[in-house]
Design a protein around this motif. Structure first.
Motif, PDB file in Angstrom:
ATOM      1  N   ALA A 197       2.094 -10.912  -5.701  1.00  0.00           N
ATOM      2  CA  ALA A 197       1.975  -8.908  -5.730  1.00  0.00           C
ATOM      3  C   ALA A 197       1.968  -8.508  -6.570  1.00  0.00           C
ATOM      4  O   ALA A 197       1.260  -9.400  -7.952  1.00  0.00           O
ATOM      5  N   CYS A 198       1.299  -7.506  -6.609  1.00  0.00           N
ATOM      6  CA  CYS A 198       0.726  -6.444  -7.855  1.00  0.00           C
ATOM      7  C   CYS A 198       1.864  -6.494  -9.635  1.00  0.00           C
ATOM      8  O   CYS A 198       2.627  -5.198  -8.030  1.00  0.00           O
ATOM      9  N   ILE A 199       0.794  -7.003 -10.321  1.00  0.00           N
ATOM     10  CA  ILE A 199       2.349  -6.694 -11.032  1.00  0.00           C
ATOM     11  C   ILE A 199       1.874  -5.037 -12.022  1.00  0.00           C
ATOM     12  O   ILE A 199       2.290  -5.464 -13.426  1.00  0.00           O
TER      13      ILE A 199
ATOM     14  N   ALA B 199       1.918   5.611  -6.145  1.00  0.00           N
ATOM     15  CA  ALA B 199       1.961   5.553  -4.408  1.00  0.00           C
ATOM     16  C   ALA B 199       3.441   5.290  -4.468  1.00  0.00           C
ATOM     17  O   ALA B 199       4.280   3.999  -4.907  1.00  0.00           O
ATOM     18  N   GLY B 200       4.277   5.422  -3.136  1.00  0.00           N
ATOM     19  CA  GLY B 200       5.840   6.077  -3.352  1.00  0.00           C
ATOM     20  C   GLY B 200       6.732   5.784  -4.283  1.00  0.00           C
ATOM     21  O   GLY B 200       6.321   7.032  -5.011  1.00  0.00           O
ATOM     22  N   ASN B 201       6.777   4.909  -5.140  1.00  0.00           N
ATOM     23  CA  ASN B 201       8.367   5.667  -6.049  1.00  0.00           C
ATOM     24  C   ASN B 201       7.583   4.450  -7.669  1.00  0.00           C
ATOM     25  O   ASN B 201       8.392   4.112  -8.332  1.00  0.00           O
ATOM     26  N   GLY B 202       6.651   4.405  -7.097  1.00  0.00           N
ATOM     27  CA  GLY B 202       5.480   3.369  -8.242  1.00  0.00           C
ATOM     28  C   GLY B 202       4.386   3.860  -8.279  1.00  0.00           C
ATOM     29  O   GLY B 202       4.099   4.332  -8.024  1.00  0.00           O
ATOM     30  N   SER B 203       3.707   2.567  -8.616  1.00  0.00           N
ATOM     31  CA  SER B 203       2.331   2.342  -8.378  1.00  0.00           C
ATOM     32  C   SER B 203       1.620   0.948  -7.893  1.00  0.00           C
ATOM     33  O   SER B 203       2.078   0.404  -7.697  1.00  0.00           O
ATOM     34  N   VAL B 204       0.343   0.979  -7.967  1.00  0.00           N
ATOM     35  CA  VAL B 204       0.043   0.065  -7.005  1.00  0.00           C
ATOM     36  C   VAL B 204      -2.080   0.038  -7.468  1.00  0.00           C
ATOM     37  O   VAL B 204      -2.029   0.591  -7.158  1.00  0.00           O
ATOM     38  N   ALA B 205      -2.276  -1.068  -7.601  1.00  0.00           N
ATOM     39  CA  ALA B 205      -3.993  -0.655  -7.841  1.00  0.00           C
ATOM     40  C   ALA B 205      -4.498  -0.545  -6.536  1.00  0.00           C
ATOM     41  O   ALA B 205      -4.671  -1.072  -5.844  1.00  0.00           O
TER      42      ALA B 205
ATOM     43  N   ASN C   4     -10.932  -7.095  -2.364  1.00  0.00           N
ATOM     44  CA  ASN C   4     -10.362  -6.115  -2.291  1.00  0.00           C
ATOM     45  C   ASN C   4      -8.973  -7.046  -2.494  1.00  0.00           C
ATOM     46  O   ASN C   4      -8.543  -7.914  -3.062  1.00  0.00           O
ATOM     47  N   VAL C   5      -8.222  -5.665  -2.989  1.00  0.00           N
ATOM     48  CA  VAL C   5      -6.510  -5.456  -3.967  1.00  0.00           C
ATOM     49  C   VAL C   5      -5.703  -5.610  -2.082  1.00  0.00           C
ATOM     50  O   VAL C   5      -5.416  -5.102  -1.744  1.00  0.00           O
ATOM     51  N   ARG C   6      -5.486  -6.816  -2.529  1.00  0.00           N
ATOM     52  CA  ARG C   6      -4.099  -7.509  -1.519  1.00  0.00           C
ATOM     53  C   ARG C   6      -2.541  -7.637  -1.319  1.00  0.00           C
ATOM     54  O   ARG C   6      -1.821  -8.446  -1.242  1.00  0.00           O
ATOM     55  N   CYS C   7      -2.422  -6.089  -1.766  1.00  0.00           N
ATOM     56  CA  CYS C   7      -1.119  -6.490  -2.224  1.00  0.00           C
ATOM     57  C   CYS C   7      -0.574  -4.646  -1.983  1.00  0.00           C
ATOM     58  O   CYS C   7      -1.763  -3.733  -2.488  1.00  0.00           O
ATOM     59  N   VAL C   8       0.129  -4.121  -0.973  1.00  0.00           N
ATOM     60  CA  VAL C   8       0.619  -2.340  -1.845  1.00  0.00           C
ATOM     61  C   VAL C   8       2.031  -2.409  -1.826  1.00  0.00           C
ATOM     62  O   VAL C   8       2.992  -1.200  -1.900  1.00  0.00           O
ATOM     63  N   ASN C   9       1.966  -3.659  -2.468  1.00  0.00           N
ATOM     64  CA  ASN C   9       3.938  -3.539  -2.791  1.00  0.00           C
ATOM     65  C   ASN C   9       3.997  -2.267  -4.418  1.00  0.00           C
ATOM     66  O   ASN C   9       3.292  -2.115  -5.673  1.00  0.00           O
ATOM     67  N   THR C  10       4.742  -0.895  -3.952  1.00  0.00           N
ATOM     68  CA  THR C  10       4.130  -0.055  -5.661  1.00  0.00           C
ATOM     69  C   THR C  10       5.980  -0.193  -6.721  1.00  0.00           C
ATOM     70  O   THR C  10       5.426   0.899  -7.286  1.00  0.00           O
ATOM     71  N   ASP C  11       6.684  -1.195  -5.994  1.00  0.00           N
ATOM     72  CA  ASP C  11       7.719  -1.941  -6.684  1.00  0.00           C
ATOM     73  C   ASP C  11       7.486  -1.838  -8.580  1.00  0.00           C
ATOM     74  O   ASP C  11       5.767  -1.839  -8.663  1.00  0.00           O
ATOM     75  N   LYS C  12       8.422  -2.184  -9.375  1.00  0.00           N
ATOM     76  CA  LYS C  12       7.831  -2.591 -10.318  1.00  0.00           C
ATOM     77  C   LYS C  12       7.562  -4.302 -11.098  1.00  0.00           C
ATOM     78  O   LYS C  12       7.962  -4.887 -10.418  1.00  0.00           O
ATOM     79  N   ALA C  13       6.967  -4.050 -11.445  1.00  0.00           N
ATOM     80  CA  ALA C  13       6.966  -5.478 -12.205  1.00  0.00           C
ATOM     81  C   ALA C  13       7.417  -6.576 -11.704  1.00  0.00           C
ATOM     82  O   ALA C  13       6.909  -7.707 -11.053  1.00  0.00           O
TER      83      ALA C  13
END
Lengths: 291, 441
Positions: A213-215, A234-240, A194-203
């Motif tokens: 965090a996912c970078i 997703a959101g304002n950015g992206s996430v794995a 599982n990818v255990r981060c949903v933060n879509t902000d930049k790295a």
């Protein structure tokens, strides 16, 4: 004395006869299959099937208005028993699901903006600048999911994050509905990565807020032999995000992830352990009147 | 004569002596102002400027779409350097327009009187108030022109000006009444004209008798305006409690004061309206009290909207001692913020900084069923029962028990011997009840 004994005896006889006749005449016929089903139901009355408790589910199954595999706490073994009682075939059974927390940013990993001192409630803390963490998408660590769990499968860990006991979790979905951040997700037991981060902000921002965090480095994407993990906008950015249909649980992405935002858990069993551990003789009825 | 008041409530230590005798100082205009695009209840504004644009003081830089909305104006002249998400004292993240001050203090062309104030009709006055971006300055920030809009079949019998200021520490309204009483009376007259009402009341608590005598002098010429002295009690400044104390009328649960034919405004709103009507100036500055045990030299300031808290605190000589809490607003109803890099908005009446010993921090004990919270509740609720419902997530039951009438004054928490944070549970219940309702379009 004698009069009293005789009159009581007569009254007893009359009432007995009336009750005896009426119990025959007005008897409610109960489908024996409902009784049989109730014997095998877990009896947790969790409502995961959408019915009013286990008895309601048993009646609905016999009436044919609900899918007999809908009881997630019972799992496959219960489905087989139900099928045996109803005399039907076991078919289209979906695998057991457990709740996975898509955040690892506990105390020590996540940067905190302030100390929260209010009541323990995730919805309440979100009203204060979207929680004490610098990351605004992660777990806010107030334990609303833990209180919502009817099976005691979620306990708050030492780092402040909820820990799901995969043996106790029945996939009833209550915590998923409760979580205001929507970071608890039901995942089938055959999916271990599982990818255990949903933060879509930049790295840079994501990493500054949380060490795990996912970078958005795309290392997982480049190394996946099955082409199962991708950076999704997703959101304002992206996430794995992992495509569970393609993932083969090889765990290469989890090993290569520089921030360990992806993890692989040990294999899970198909059966639930339906024993809610309770201190002996605690006498607590869980009525919550003391609250 | 016994002074009018309401039922319930508590008596607080005012701490107002720290600042009530200090004359208001115009705060230095900062090099950069941070103006949030949402400073009122209702639809947030969309920016009317882009990064790099030159703006003038008083120029309209944000405008909302909905009816319940209020425009936002530049509080300095200069250049827009950024529009980004920043913390808002209300506890959320809101897009802010950052303006770098060029120090020229040039007014925009739009800032000019709309004509002879004596000749304006009700609709024109409302339009001026709307254009000037005036909202309720008491803290709720309800757009003023919406309040004055006529409603079919409703006659306004009285306009009440709220000079009660029942929050501890805050003295901004008190200073305003001492320093600009004639502006307040002028503003009240414009409000009365805009709603077609011939009775004005200025309500003041009896701990501000100096303000009472000054306001009486200022209102002496107008015989339809009276000054009412109310007993010092918290939350006397709450709208429904104030209406009950002044008129004896009870506003029904869930209704606006309009239901009983009354409009309530803060004294600061009235002064801002007088400026807007006579000079055309939009709402770009307000009175702010900076006080509390953690401030070296507490003071009252006249502050441009968008000034950061820390610049005001630096003007006060900085912090003193170990700081525990910075509160935007008063200690009873204000919001604790985690940084002093937050801007003053239209609804900021004060900044209170508390030291560790002043900020209560205690373990929560079990409810002892003393019913003190029920005695003090000015909304006649049973706070302790509501808390129990909230702990069980019994939102429907809480709604039936009228949880939505809670005004969140915090009297129950103040009086609770078991130190239960009742208001937080009740707020959570209100949040859940609101979330269960379909959103009104």
């Amino acid at each position: 004395m004698l009069v009293a004994v005789i009159s009581l005896a007569c009254m007893g006889a009359i009432f007995g006869i009336v009750l005896g006749i009426s119990s025959r005449k007005f008897a409610v016929e109960v489908d024996p299959r409902v009784e049989a089903l109730l014997q095998v139901m877990p009896g947790a009355n969790c409502g995961a099937c959408g019915q009013p408790g286990c008895a309601g589910f048993a009646e609905a199954v016999v009436a044919g208005t609900v899918n007999p595999s809908a009881c997630s706490p019972g799992g496959l073994s219960l489905y087989e028993k139900i099928a045996a009682i109803l005399g039907t075939e076991v078919s289209d059974y979906e695998e057991r699901k457990v709740a996975q927390l898509l955040c690892q940013g506990g105390v020590g990993h996540a940067r905190m903006s302030y100390r929260y001192k209010g009541i323990s409630d995730c919805h309440a803390v979100l009203k204060k600048f979207r929680g004490p963490k610098a990351c605004n998408t992660g777990c806010v660590m107030q334990g609303s999911c833990s209180r919502a769990c009817p099976f005691g499968a979620i306990q708050m860990g030492a780092d402040g994050l909820p820990v799901v006991d995969y043996y106790l979790c029945t996939g009833c979905n209550k915590c998923v509905l409760e979580c205001p951040q929507q970071i608890l997700k039901l995942v089938g037991v055959s999916h271990l990565v599982n990818v255990r981060c949903v933060n879509t902000d930049k790295a840079k921002e994501a990493k500054a807020a949380c060490a795990v965090a996912c970078i958005k480095c795309r290392i997982c994407e480049k190394n996946c032999p099955e082409d199962a993990v991708h950076l999704v906008p997703a959101g304002n950015g992206s996430v794995a995000v992992i495509d569970y249909d393609k993932c083969s649980n090889c765990g290469i992405c989890a090993a290569k992830c520089p921030t360990k935002a992806i993890d692989k858990i040990p294999p899970l069993s198909e059966d639930v352990v339906l024993e809610i551990k309770e201190a002996a003789n605690s006498g607590c009825e869980h009525c919550k009147a003391c609250a | 004569m016994r002074k009018a008041t309401f039922k319930g409530g508590i008596h607080l230590v005012g701490h107002k002596e720290m600042t009530c005798g200090l004359e208001t100082i115009p705060a230095p205009v900062p090099d950069r102002v941070y103006i949030p695009l949402s400073q009122h209840i209702g639809a947030p504004c969309a920016p009317l400027v882009v990064v790099g644009e030159e703006v003038k003081k008083g120029q309209r830089i944000g405008e909302g779409k909905g009816f319940v909305s209020s425009p936002i104006h530049a509080s300095v002249s200069g250049k827009v350097v950024a529009i980004d998400l920043r913390e808002h004292p209300g506890g959320s993240f809101v897009p802010c327009i950052v303006i770098e001050n060029d120090g020229k203090e040039e007014w925009a062309d739009s800032v000019r009187p709309a004509g002879d104030p004596a000749l304006l009709d009700a609709g024109e006055i409302r339009q001026i108030i709307s254009d000037a971006g005036i909202v309720g300055l008491g803290g709720a920030t309800f757009p003023a022109h919406v309040k004055y809009s006529p409603v079919e079949g409703k006659r306004i019998e009285a306009v009440i000006l709220n000079g009660v200021e029942c929050e501890p520490y805050i003295t901004a309204d008190h200073r305003l009444m001492l320093e600009r009483p004639e502006r307040i009376v002028a503003g009240l007259q414009y409000i009365m004209r805009s709603v077609g009402c011939d009775r004005g009341v200025i309500a003041i608590e009896d701990n501000k008798m100096d303000a009472v005598s000054l306001m009486e002098q200022a209102a002496a010429a107008a015989d339809n305006i009276s000054v009412v002295v109310l007993r010092e009690k918290y939350p006397q400044g709450s709208e429904k409690q104030l209406i009950y104390a002044c008129t004896g009328k009870q506003v029904p649960a869930g209704a606006l004061p309009l239901a009983v034919g009354v409009i309530v405004n803060n004294v600061g709103t009235a002064a801002a309206i007088a400026d807007a009507v006579e000079k055309g100036t939009p709402l770009i500055e307000r009175y702010v009290t900076v006080s509390g045990s953690g401030i070296r030299k507490p003071a009252n300031f006249l502050v441009r909207i968008g000034t950061l808290f820390h610049e005001l605190i630096a003007q006060c000589g900085g912090y003193s001692g170990e700081i525990e809490k910075i509160i935007a607003g008063g200690p009873m109803m204000g919001k604790t913020v985690f940084s002093d890099q937050l801007p003053v908005v239209k609804g900021s009446s004060g900044i209170v900084v508390l030291r560790r010993e002043a900020a209560r921090e205690a373990r929560e004990y079990a409810c002892v069923r003393c019913a003190k919270c029920i005695d003090v509740c000015p909304a006649f609720l049973e706070p302790t029962s509501l808390v129990k419902m909230a702990k069980r997530s019994a939102w429907e039951e809480a709604e039936k028990s009228d949880v939505m009438s809670c005004i969140e004054c915090g009297s129950c928490v103040y009086s609770c011997p078991a130190k239960i944070q009742l208001i937080q549970y009740i707020r959570r219940a209100k949040q859940a009840v609101l979330a269960s309702k379909p959103k009104a379009a």
